[in-house]
Design an enzyme around this catalytic site. Structure first.
Site, PDB file in Angstrom:
ATOM      1  N   ASP A 298       0.835  -1.202   0.000  1.00 32.42           N
ATOM      2  CA  ASP A 298       0.000   0.000   0.000  1.00 32.42           C
ATOM      3  C   ASP A 298       0.871   1.252   0.000  1.00 32.42           C
ATOM      4  O   ASP A 298       0.560   2.238  -0.689  1.00 32.42           O
ATOM      5  CB  ASP A 298      -0.918  -0.018   1.224  1.00 32.42           C
ATOM      6  CG  ASP A 298      -1.884   1.157   1.244  1.00 32.42           C
ATOM      7  OD1 ASP A 298      -2.555   1.393   0.223  1.00 32.42           O
ATOM      8  OD2 ASP A 298      -1.960   1.854   2.275  1.00 32.42           O
ATOM      9  N   MET A 326     -24.251   3.890 -11.643  1.00 29.89           N
ATOM     10  CA  MET A 326     -22.810   4.162 -11.668  1.00 29.89           C
ATOM     11  C   MET A 326     -22.549   5.670 -11.694  1.00 29.89           C
ATOM     12  O   MET A 326     -21.737   6.185 -10.920  1.00 29.89           O
ATOM     13  CB  MET A 326     -22.190   3.495 -12.897  1.00 29.89           C
ATOM     14  CG  MET A 326     -20.744   3.143 -12.734  1.00 29.89           C
ATOM     15  SD  MET A 326     -20.542   1.783 -11.563  1.00 29.89           S
ATOM     16  CE  MET A 326     -18.777   1.797 -11.387  1.00 29.89           C
ATOM     17  N   ASP A 345     -27.412  13.778 -18.471  1.00 32.99           N
ATOM     18  CA  ASP A 345     -28.048  12.646 -19.133  1.00 32.99           C
ATOM     19  C   ASP A 345     -29.028  13.193 -20.170  1.00 32.99           C
ATOM     20  O   ASP A 345     -29.161  14.420 -20.319  1.00 32.99           O
ATOM     21  CB  ASP A 345     -28.745  11.719 -18.131  1.00 32.99           C
ATOM     22  CG  ASP A 345     -28.662  10.256 -18.575  1.00 32.99           C
ATOM     23  OD1 ASP A 345     -29.038   9.961 -19.728  1.00 32.99           O
ATOM     24  OD2 ASP A 345     -28.220   9.410 -17.772  1.00 32.99           O
ATOM     25  N   VAL A 402     -21.709   5.828 -19.449  1.00 33.19           N
ATOM     26  CA  VAL A 402     -22.935   5.395 -20.132  1.00 33.19           C
ATOM     27  C   VAL A 402     -22.859   3.886 -20.393  1.00 33.19           C
ATOM     28  O   VAL A 402     -21.926   3.207 -19.979  1.00 33.19           O
ATOM     29  CB  VAL A 402     -23.155   6.181 -21.448  1.00 33.19           C
ATOM     30  CG1 VAL A 402     -23.246   7.676 -21.161  1.00 33.19           C
ATOM     31  CG2 VAL A 402     -22.055   5.907 -22.468  1.00 33.19           C
ATOM     32  N   THR A 403     -23.852   3.371 -21.113  1.00 38.30           N
ATOM     33  CA  THR A 403     -23.968   1.937 -21.385  1.00 38.30           C
ATOM     34  C   THR A 403     -22.671   1.350 -21.942  1.00 38.30           C
ATOM     35  O   THR A 403     -21.997   1.983 -22.753  1.00 38.30           O
ATOM     36  CB  THR A 403     -25.105   1.702 -22.400  1.00 38.30           C
ATOM     37  OG1 THR A 403     -26.283   2.318 -21.897  1.00 38.30           O
ATOM     38  CG2 THR A 403     -25.367   0.227 -22.608  1.00 38.30           C
ATOM     39  N   LYS A 409     -20.704   4.702 -26.575  1.00 41.15           N
ATOM     40  CA  LYS A 409     -19.639   5.434 -25.881  1.00 41.15           C
ATOM     41  C   LYS A 409     -18.895   6.354 -26.845  1.00 41.15           C
ATOM     42  O   LYS A 409     -18.612   7.517 -26.521  1.00 41.15           O
ATOM     43  CB  LYS A 409     -18.663   4.462 -25.208  1.00 41.15           C
ATOM     44  CG  LYS A 409     -19.210   3.813 -23.936  1.00 41.15           C
ATOM     45  CD  LYS A 409     -18.161   2.947 -23.257  1.00 41.15           C
ATOM     46  CE  LYS A 409     -18.678   2.303 -21.989  1.00 41.15           C
ATOM     47  NZ  LYS A 409     -18.894   3.245 -20.876  1.00 41.15           N
ATOM     48  N   SER A 431     -15.453  -0.915 -18.333  1.00 38.59           N
ATOM     49  CA  SER A 431     -14.816  -2.002 -17.586  1.00 38.59           C
ATOM     50  C   SER A 431     -14.122  -2.993 -18.510  1.00 38.59           C
ATOM     51  O   SER A 431     -13.344  -3.834 -18.040  1.00 38.59           O
ATOM     52  CB  SER A 431     -15.853  -2.747 -16.734  1.00 38.59           C
ATOM     53  OG  SER A 431     -16.912  -3.218 -17.546  1.00 38.59           O
ATOM     54  N   HIS A 452     -11.730   3.444 -14.424  1.00 39.56           N
ATOM     55  CA  HIS A 452     -12.646   2.344 -14.131  1.00 39.56           C
ATOM     56  C   HIS A 452     -12.941   2.258 -12.635  1.00 39.56           C
ATOM     57  O   HIS A 452     -12.105   1.840 -11.840  1.00 39.56           O
ATOM     58  CB  HIS A 452     -12.044   1.029 -14.636  1.00 39.56           C
ATOM     59  CG  HIS A 452     -12.896  -0.167 -14.353  1.00 39.56           C
ATOM     60  ND1 HIS A 452     -12.369  -1.432 -14.202  1.00 39.56           N
ATOM     61  CD2 HIS A 452     -14.234  -0.297 -14.190  1.00 39.56           C
ATOM     62  CE1 HIS A 452     -13.355  -2.285 -13.950  1.00 39.56           C
ATOM     63  NE2 HIS A 452     -14.482  -1.619 -13.933  1.00 39.56           N
ATOM     64  N   GLU A 464      -9.079   1.846 -11.405  1.00 39.55           N
ATOM     65  CA  GLU A 464      -8.061   1.570 -12.424  1.00 39.55           C
ATOM     66  C   GLU A 464      -7.979   2.778 -13.349  1.00 39.55           C
ATOM     67  O   GLU A 464      -8.989   3.189 -13.926  1.00 39.55           O
ATOM     68  CB  GLU A 464      -8.444   0.349 -13.262  1.00 39.55           C
ATOM     69  CG  GLU A 464      -8.220  -0.978 -12.597  1.00 39.55           C
ATOM     70  CD  GLU A 464      -8.579  -2.130 -13.524  1.00 39.55           C
ATOM     71  OE1 GLU A 464      -7.705  -2.969 -13.789  1.00 39.55           O
ATOM     72  OE2 GLU A 464      -9.737  -2.200 -13.976  1.00 39.55           O
ATOM     73  N   ASN A 502     -10.366  -7.170 -14.438  1.00 33.80           N
ATOM     74  CA  ASN A 502     -11.268  -8.080 -15.139  1.00 33.80           C
ATOM     75  C   ASN A 502     -10.510  -9.102 -15.979  1.00 33.80           C
ATOM     76  O   ASN A 502     -10.964 -10.235 -16.151  1.00 33.80           O
ATOM     77  CB  ASN A 502     -12.251  -7.297 -16.009  1.00 33.80           C
ATOM     78  CG  ASN A 502     -13.382  -6.711 -15.184  1.00 33.80           C
ATOM     79  OD1 ASN A 502     -13.757  -7.270 -14.160  1.00 33.80           O
ATOM     80  ND2 ASN A 502     -13.921  -5.584 -15.609  1.00 33.80           N
TER      81      ASN A 502
END
Length: 717
Positions: A298, A326, A345, A402-403, A409, A431, A452, A464, A502
Site C-alpha cells: 500500500d 454508476m 443525461d 454510459v452503457t 460510448k 470495464s 474504471h 483503475e 477483469n
C-alpha cells in the site's frame, strides 16, 4: 539542553519540569525505528543523570505524536525465527520499562495520532492528556501481529480486561471521547491547551494532589481480579472476538487473547516476557507475512501515485456523463469529497435516478450520524444535474459512465469533446472496452484515459486508471489526482481487454465453469473458496456481478485472449444467461434470491440450477478434494496476474496484489496473487501448474515464473 539526539531532545522548562520531546530528524513522522530506540535509551540515561529534573512531559515535535514502530524493519527481524523475535523484544522492553521506572511523574501530551508503539509509550507514562485532534490505539492485529512493546500488559491493567481485549483484538483507533470513557487517557483538552494541561498534571503530582506512584504500581502488579473473575472475563471476550475473526484465517486475535490470559496473573516483567513469546508466535505466521506485506505494498502504491502529482492539472470542476447507478455513485463520491460535479443525461427521469442514488447514500450517512442534514444539503448542492453541455466549458475532467457499448460510448465521447476546453481531460468508466479503440472517436486522444470505478462506487476503494496508446502523462496524472481526491486508491495500468482486474477475474470464472463441466458441485466450490478466504464463492459472485455482465465480459476476453479464455464448450454461466437467469438482477441465477427479515436479498438453493447444468457435465459427478478446487481456481487467477506483469499491463507486484485485494476481494491475509505464489514457493507453484497443464493454456506456468523458479527468485525479497 539536557539531551539532544537525532530523535529526542530533553530540555528544562521550569519548576523542575522537563520536556521529553520526540522529533525524528529527516522524517515527516515520529516512529520507533532502530535509531529512535537507541536515542530513547540515551535520553533516559540523561534524565537519570540529572537530579534537577523532578517531572517530565512527553511531547512531539510533529503534527502526529508517534505513529508506531517502523514496519519496514520488521522483515529482517521476523526472518530470524520465533526465538530470535522474542529475544529482540527483550532489550526494547527493558528500555520502555526503564523509562516507566524513572522515579518522577511522567505525563504524555498526545497531540496527534499515537498508534502501536506510540501509544505503548503513552502507557509507560503515569498520566495521559489527549488533544481533541488526536487518536490513539493498538492496531497491530491488522498486520497479523499484536503489541510487543508492553501494550498488552499495561493496557489490560489500565482499562481492565474487557476493554483491553476489545481495543487490542479489534485494532480499532479510538477518538478522544472513547479513550477517556474507557480510562485509557486521563484528560482531553483543546490542542492549544495540551502542553499547559500536561504541565499542570505534573505539578499536581509533585504537590501530592495525585498519587502518581500508585498509578505506576497498577501497571507493575498482576491484574486485580481473582482467577475465577479473570476466566469469566476472558471467556466472554473470546466468544465475541473469535466470532468475528476466523482463527484459521486471522490467528492474531486468538493468540493475543491466549497471551493476555496467560499474563494477567503475572507481574510486569514476567508478563512482558509472555507478551514477547506470544508476539513471536504471531509474527512467524504466513498471515502476518502477508498482512505486513500488504501494508508495505500500500505504501508503494501511494508513493507511485504521488509521483504523478507534478504532471497533474488541478480539478476544480468535474462532470459525469450518464446518471444511472454508476453515474450517480460517481457524482456522490465526487461531491462528498468536496469536488463540484455536473451530472448530464438525456432525460429528466435518468437525472432523477442519479440524484436519487446520491440522496440515498447521503441519507444513510445522516441516519448513522456521520453527516448532519446541513452537510447533506451542502453535498447535494455540489451535484448539478443537466440535460445539455452548456456548462461544460468550465469542466476540468469529464467521466463518461454510459452503457457498456462501444458505439454509444464513442458517440457520447465525441459530443462531449466538442463542448469542453482543449485541455479538459476525458475519461471513460468502461470495464472492458479498449481505451485505445475508444480514443479513435476523439480529436484529442492525448487527453483521453480510462477511469474504471468498481460497483458500488462509494464502497469499493480501487480505481483503475488506464493508459491508452496515445494518453498523455498529464491526462493520466490528472486522473490519478482526481481519484485520490475522491478518496480512492488509483492504480495505473496499460490498455488491454479487461485491463488488469477483469482480465485476471475471467480466468477464475473460466476455472469455475471447467470444474462444473468436470462434475463439481457449485455449492461445494463456493464453500471451499469462502473457507479459503474469499468474501463469496464464484457462483455467488457471478450472481452478484450479474450473469449478463459476466457473459459480455467473457466475450471480450475470449476475443482478446482466445488461447486461454475462449472455451470449446458452452459453460454454466452462459447456460444461466440463455435461460434468462441474471443473478440478483432478476432474483435467480445459480441461486434464487428472496428478501429476508431485514429486507436484504438472501440466497437459497435452487434445484433448477442443477437441472440446467446437467447436460454440460462430461465428467463423473463427484465430490472434489478441497485442495484440488483451490488449486484449479487459484492457478488460473494467479497465472493471469503474472502474465499481466509479463505484458507490462501493471508495473509492479505490489500494484497487482493491491488491485486484486481492493478490486475483487482477494483474501487480504493471503497478501495478493504474487505474495500467494511466494508463500506457496515459486518452484512448488510451477510444479502445480505442470500438474494441471493438461486442462489448458490458463494452467500453464508463465515463463516469468519458470525463470524465477530456475533462479530461486521471489516477487518480494
Amino acid at each position: 539542553m539536557i539531551h539532544s539526539g537525532n530523535a529526542i531532545t530533553v530540555q528544562m522548562l521550569s519548576d523542575g519540569i522537563a520536556e521529553f520531546r520526540f522529533d525524528l530528524q529527516g522524517e515527516s513522522v515520529n516512529k520507533f525505528n532502530r535509531a529512535t530506540v537507541e536515542d530513547f535509551a540515551a535520553a533516559i540515561a540523561a534524565v537519570k543523570g540529572n537530579n534537577d529534573i523532578k517531572g517530565l512531559i512527553v511531547t512531539s515535535g510533529k503534527s502526529s505524536f508517534i505513529v508506531g514502530a517502523d514496519i519496514t524493519e520488521f522483515g529482517d527481524n521476523f526472518a530470524q525465527g520465533e526465538a530470535a523475535i522474542a529475544e529482540w523484544l527483550g532489550p526494547v522492553n527493558n528500555i520502555f520499562s526503564s523509562f516507566e521506572d524513572l522515579d518522577i511523574p511522567k505525563v504524555a501530551a498526545i497531540n496527534g495520532i499515537a498508534l502501536g508503539g506510540g501509544f505503548e509509550l503513552c502507557l509507560v507514562c503515569d498520566y495521559r492528556v489527549m488533544s481533541t485532534a488526536a487518536q490513539v490505539g493498538l492496531p497491530e492485529v491488522k498486520l497479523g501481529i499484536f503489541p510487543g512493546f508492553g501494550g498488552t500488559v499495561r493496557l489490560t491493567r489500565v482499562i481492565g480486561i474487557d476493554n483491553a481485549v476489545e481495543w487490542i483484538a479489534t485494532g480499532a483507533q479510538k477518538k478522544p471521547e472513547a479513550a477517556l470513557k474507557d480510562g485509557a487517557v486521563d484528560a482531553v483538552v483543546a490542542p492549544e491547551k495540551l502542553q499547559d494541561a500536561a504541565i499542570d498534571l505534573v505539578k499536581q503530582a509533585l504537590a501530592g494532589k495525585l498519587d502518581w506512584k500508585a498509578k505506576r504500581q497498577e501497571k507493575l502488579d498482576p491484574v486485580k481480579l481473582n482467577p475465577l473473575e479473570q476466566m469469566m472475563a476472558f471467556n466472554s471476550s473470546k466468544g465475541v472476538i473469535l466470532a468475528k475473526a476466523n482463527p484459521a484465517q486471522y490467528p492474531a486475535p486468538k493468540l493475543v487473547l491466549d497471551t493476555l490470559q496467560a499474563s494477567a496473573s503475572m507481574g510486569r516483567d514476567d508478563a512482558l516476557k509472555a507478551e514477547a513469546q506470544g508476539f513471536a508466535k504471531a509474527a512467524v505466521t504466513p498471515q502476518a507475512g502477508a498482512l505486513i506485506g500488504l501494508f508495505l505494498s500500500d505504501q508503494v502504491v501511494k508513493k507511485i501515485s504521488k509521483k504523478h502529482e507534478k504532471n497533474a492539472h488541478p480539478v476544480n470542476m468535474a462532470a459525469v456523463l450518464g446518471a444511472g447507478i454508476m453515474g450517480g455513485g460517481i457524482a456522490y463520491q465526487s461531491a462528498v469529497k468536496g469536488t463540484p460535479i455536473i451530472m448530464k443525461d438525456i432525460g429528466n427521469p435518468q437525472l432523477a435516478l442519479g440524484m436519487k442514488e446520491a440522496n440515498t447514500l447521503l441519507s444513510k450517512q445522516v441516519e448513522r450520524k456521520k453527516l448532519t442534514p446541513a452537510k447533506m444539503g451542502e453535498t447535494l448542492a455540489r451535484i448539478r444535474p443537466t440535460l445539455s453541455y452548456d456548462e461544460f466549458k468550465d469542466v476540468d475532467i469529464v467521466i463518461e459512465a454510459v452503457t457498456e457499448n462501444p458505439k454509444i460510448k464513442e458517440a457520447v465521447l465525441a459530443d462531449a469533446e466538442k463542448s469542453v476546453r482543449e485541455n479538459t481531460i476525458i475519461a471513460s468508466n468502461t470495464s472492458t472496452i479498449s481505451i485505445t479503440r475508444l480514443a479513435n472517436a476523439l480529436q484529442r486522444p492525448e487527453n483521453f484515459v480510462g477511469m474504471h470505478f468498481f460497483n458500488p462506487v462509494h464502497m469499493m476503494p480501487l480505481v483503475e486508471v488506464i493508459r491508452g496508446a496515445k494518453s498523455s502523462d498529464e491526462a493520466v496524472a490528472t486522473t490519478v489526482a482526481l481519484a485520490q481526491k475522491m478518496g480512492k486508491t488509483p492504480i495505473v495500468v496499460n490498455d488491454c481487454p479487461g485491463f488488469l482486474v477483469n482480465r485476471v477475474l475471467f480466468p477464475y470464472f473460466g476455472a469455475f465453469d471447467l470444474l462444473l463441466k468436470d462434475g463439481a458441485d457449485f455449492q461445494q466450490i463456493d464453500k471451499v473458496m469462502e473457507k479459503f478466504g474469499w468474501p463469496m464463492g464464484p457462483a455467488y459472485l457471478i450472481d452478484v456481478v450479474g450473469i449478463d455482465t459476466g457473459v459480455h465480459g467473457a466475450e471480450v476476453m475470449a476475443e482478446g485472449f482466445p488461447d486461454r479464455m475462449k472455451p470449446s464448450y458452452k459453460g454454466a454461466i452462459e447456460i444461466m444467461y440463455d435461460n434468462k437467469r441474471l443473478g440478483q438482477k432478476n432474483d435467480v441465477g445459480f441461486y434464487k434470491y428472496e428478501l429476508d427479515k431485514k429486507g436484504k436479498k438472501a440466497k437459497k438453493v435452487d434445484p433448477a440450477s442443477y437441472e440446467l447444468i446437467a447436460p454440460m457435465v462430461t465428467g463423473e459427478k463427484r465430490a472434489f478434494d478441497d485442495q484440488e478446487i483451490i488449486d484449479r481456481m487459484m492457478l488460473a487467477l494467479c497465472n493471469e496476474t503474472v502474465r499481466c506483469l509479463e505484458d507490462n499491463i501493471v508495473a509492479t507486484p505490489a500494484e497487482a496484489d493491491m488491485a486484486m485485494i481492493m478490486g475483487i476481494g482477494f483474501p487480504p491475509f493471503r497478501g495478493g496473487p504474487c505474495r500467494y505464489i511466494d508463500q506457496t514457493g515459486v518452484a512448488e507453484y510451477v510444479a502445480k501448474c505442470d500438474q494441471y497443464a493438461h486442462l489448458g493454456k490458463a494452467y500453464e506456468a508463465p515463463q516469468m515464473l519458470r525463470d524465477m523458479a530456475a533462479n530461486n527468485k521471489k516477487f518480494y525479497g
